[in-house]
Design an enzyme around this catalytic site. Structure first.
Site, PDB file in Angstrom:
ATOM      1  N   TYR A 142       0.823  -1.214   0.000  1.00 51.84           N
ATOM      2  CA  TYR A 142       0.000   0.000   0.000  1.00 51.84           C
ATOM      3  C   TYR A 142       0.858   1.266   0.000  1.00 51.84           C
ATOM      4  O   TYR A 142       0.441   2.304  -0.499  1.00 51.84           O
ATOM      5  CB  TYR A 142      -0.895   0.043   1.231  1.00 51.84           C
ATOM      6  CG  TYR A 142      -2.237  -0.641   1.076  1.00 51.84           C
ATOM      7  CD1 TYR A 142      -2.323  -1.957   0.660  1.00 51.84           C
ATOM      8  CD2 TYR A 142      -3.419   0.039   1.358  1.00 51.84           C
ATOM      9  CE1 TYR A 142      -3.555  -2.584   0.539  1.00 51.84           C
ATOM     10  CE2 TYR A 142      -4.652  -0.585   1.241  1.00 51.84           C
ATOM     11  CZ  TYR A 142      -4.703  -1.892   0.827  1.00 51.84           C
ATOM     12  OH  TYR A 142      -5.926  -2.502   0.705  1.00 51.84           O
ATOM     13  N   LYS A 192       3.246 -15.273   1.581  1.00 55.30           N
ATOM     14  CA  LYS A 192       3.414 -15.968   0.295  1.00 55.30           C
ATOM     15  C   LYS A 192       4.909 -16.285   0.159  1.00 55.30           C
ATOM     16  O   LYS A 192       5.572 -15.900  -0.813  1.00 55.30           O
ATOM     17  CB  LYS A 192       2.871 -15.078  -0.840  1.00 55.30           C
ATOM     18  CG  LYS A 192       2.783 -15.744  -2.203  1.00 55.30           C
ATOM     19  CD  LYS A 192       1.766 -16.872  -2.305  1.00 55.30           C
ATOM     20  CE  LYS A 192       1.875 -17.557  -3.655  1.00 55.30           C
ATOM     21  NZ  LYS A 192       1.062 -18.795  -3.745  1.00 55.30           N
ATOM     22  N   ASP A 224      -2.937 -18.137  -0.426  1.00 58.17           N
ATOM     23  CA  ASP A 224      -3.945 -18.835  -1.237  1.00 58.17           C
ATOM     24  C   ASP A 224      -4.606 -19.949  -0.430  1.00 58.17           C
ATOM     25  O   ASP A 224      -5.827 -20.125  -0.442  1.00 58.17           O
ATOM     26  CB  ASP A 224      -3.344 -19.352  -2.557  1.00 58.17           C
ATOM     27  CG  ASP A 224      -2.034 -20.097  -2.395  1.00 58.17           C
ATOM     28  OD1 ASP A 224      -1.452 -20.101  -1.278  1.00 58.17           O
ATOM     29  OD2 ASP A 224      -1.551 -20.690  -3.381  1.00 58.17           O
ATOM     30  N   ASP A 248      -6.277  -7.065   3.905  1.00 63.77           N
ATOM     31  CA  ASP A 248      -7.416  -6.398   3.278  1.00 63.77           C
ATOM     32  C   ASP A 248      -8.332  -7.443   2.642  1.00 63.77           C
ATOM     33  O   ASP A 248      -9.549  -7.442   2.846  1.00 63.77           O
ATOM     34  CB  ASP A 248      -6.914  -5.406   2.217  1.00 63.77           C
ATOM     35  CG  ASP A 248      -8.059  -4.725   1.495  1.00 63.77           C
ATOM     36  OD1 ASP A 248      -8.980  -4.237   2.178  1.00 63.77           O
ATOM     37  OD2 ASP A 248      -8.049  -4.701   0.250  1.00 63.77           O
ATOM     38  N   ASP A 252     -12.234  -9.159   4.280  1.00 63.80           N
ATOM     39  CA  ASP A 252     -13.548  -9.135   3.611  1.00 63.80           C
ATOM     40  C   ASP A 252     -14.113 -10.552   3.517  1.00 63.80           C
ATOM     41  O   ASP A 252     -15.300 -10.786   3.726  1.00 63.80           O
ATOM     42  CB  ASP A 252     -13.438  -8.563   2.183  1.00 63.80           C
ATOM     43  CG  ASP A 252     -13.746  -7.069   2.121  1.00 63.80           C
ATOM     44  OD1 ASP A 252     -13.434  -6.364   3.097  1.00 63.80           O
ATOM     45  OD2 ASP A 252     -14.281  -6.610   1.087  1.00 63.80           O
TER      46      ASP A 252
HETATM   47  C1  IPM Z   1     -10.384  -1.374   4.145  1.00 64.22           C
HETATM   48  C2  IPM Z   1     -10.676  -0.706   2.831  1.00 64.22           C
HETATM   49  C3  IPM Z   1      -9.545   0.267   2.501  1.00 64.22           C
HETATM   50  C4  IPM Z   1      -8.267  -0.533   2.377  1.00 64.22           C
HETATM   51  C5  IPM Z   1      -9.775   1.136   1.246  1.00 64.22           C
HETATM   52  C6  IPM Z   1     -11.087   1.876   1.307  1.00 64.22           C
HETATM   53  C7  IPM Z   1      -8.640   2.089   1.009  1.00 64.22           C
HETATM   54  O1  IPM Z   1     -10.856  -1.653   1.832  1.00 64.22           O
HETATM   55  O2  IPM Z   1     -10.297  -0.657   5.165  1.00 64.22           O
HETATM   56  O3  IPM Z   1     -10.244  -2.593   4.168  1.00 64.22           O
HETATM   57  O4  IPM Z   1      -7.965  -1.069   1.305  1.00 64.22           O
HETATM   58  O5  IPM Z   1      -7.555  -0.635   3.381  1.00 64.22           O
HETATM   59 MG    MG Z   2     -10.864  -3.646   2.520  1.00 68.06          MG
END
Ligand code: IPM
Ligand code: MG
Length: 357
Positions: A142, A192, A224, A248, A252
């Site tokens: 990032y 990885k 993975d 990240d 999710d």
């Molecule tokens: C998160 C989000 C952020 C990230 C974005 C909105 C920049 O996806 O907080 O997970 O990638 O960290």
């Molecule tokens: Mg995110």
């Protein structure tokens, strides 16, 4: 009386709706549990871009640094998708994390019994899930240099750099090991290392840290495989330690174990100074302004702020209990709706939470 100064950052999309629910509940908790809250709202993301031309105005940075806790709803607006990177809502959030030196992002994923059947996974797979993703937040690909886009004689090329130093890895892994000591004493570090040098260093440093924590069971998974294990047998995980990009993605995925990404809170913490508390979900521009958003991840983020940031543990527990109570009554927002339940909008669900405090 105890006094706390907090900053609310409504941001974009559904942000303002879920922030106003959080604000009402925080105000109620402060009078119930005898602490004083001074609440300021500041601009970030697309709304800040619109008003000031900057996704993170200096005023917001200063206010966040001076507060005791910062509660952010969400940022992101497709309107700015073709802007140059520094004029995008996301840049505001990344810069805020970096300015506040929030190297650790904690994303707890615990299955709520009354929501088991809303998950897209079978209930026997998710019923015992209680894990926490510990994601490094201000390094890795990032922020790595060099990065950019260049014209070569024949074509355009773009690049980012995934880089970690041993001290960056030590800092996040030490936090994960300490956290694991207060949990089930298991860490799975995700990398990885079969392909990436940066991951090999990550693995070596995590193993070195492990030698100071003999009681903790440490395993390593390639990212993975970890993505697969999260849906195959998520209950194997206690603390999942990983870098910025993998964290990240995996967080999710882990969020969906709970039935909806609208349920997952997070805390971003530094060595010192105030934290930033925010839902894992985004700004959901497709449903913004319709009063259908699920405010629960925001409310649970407020609970994390109360507990970790303000040390108002009783108020935090009361807020979490109110969420459980409302869900047990069968009250749901659209994303969690099931047969036999009652569907409410964002504001009405907030009122139910208020009544359950
Ligand atoms: C998160 C989000 C952020 C990230 C974005 C909105 C920049 O996806 O907080 O997970 O990638 O960290
Ligand atoms: Mg995110």
């Amino acid at each position: 009386m105890r006094q706390h100064q907090i900053v609310l950052l409504p941001g974009d999309g559904i942000g303002p709706e879920i922030t106003s629910v959080a604000r009402l509940l925080l105000e109620e908790l402060s009078s119930k549990y005898d602490f004083e809250l001074s609440i300021e709202e500041h601009l970030i993301g697309g709304s800040a871009l619109e008003e000031t031309g900057n996704p993170l105005p200096q005023q917001t940075i200063d206010a966040c640094k001076a507060s005791d806790g910062n509660l952010l709803a969400a940022i992101g607006n497709p309107k700015f998708d073709s802007n140059p990177r520094e004029k995008r809502p996301e840049s505001g959030l990344l810069r805020l994390r970096s300015e506040l030196e929030l190297f650790a992002n904690l994303r707890p994923v615990k299955v709520v019994q009354s929501l088991i059947s809303s998950s897209s996974l079978k209930s026997e797979i998710i019923k015992d899930v209680d894990l926490i993703v510990v994601r490094e937040l201000i390094g890795g690909i990032y922020f790595g240099q060099p990065k950019g886009r260049i014209e070569t004689p024949n074509e355009e090329r773009a690049f980012n750099t995934m880089t970690y130093s041993s001290s960056e890895i030590d800092q996040i892994s030490e936090l994960a090991f300490k956290l694991a000591m207060s949990r089930r004493k298991k860490i799975c570090s995700v990398d990885k290392a079969n392909v990436l040098d940066v991951s090999q260093l990550w693995r070596d440093r995590v193993n070195l840290m492990a030698s100071n924590y003999k009681e903790i069971q440490v395993t390593h998974q390639y990212v993975d495989n970890a993505a697969m294990q999260l849906v195959r047998e998520p209950s194997q995980f206690d603390v999942l330690l990983t870098g910025n990009l993998f964290g990240d993605i995996l967080s999710d995925e882990a969020a969906m174990l709970t039935g909806s990404i609208g349920m997952l809170p997070s805390a971003s913490l530094g060595r010192k100074g105030p934290g930033l508390f925010e839902p894992v979900h985004g700004s959901a521009p497709d449903i913004a302004g319709q009063d259908v958003a699920n405010p629960i991840a925001m409310i649970l983020s407020a609970a994390m702020m109360l507990e970790i940031g303000l040390k108002e543990v009783q108020a935090a527990k009361a807020l979490e209990a109110a969420v459980d109570k409302v869900l047990e009554k069968g009250i749901r927002t659209a994303d969690l709706m099931q047969e036999g339940c009652t569907q409410l909008g964002c504001q009405a669900l907030g009122d139910e939470l208020l009544n359950s405090l």
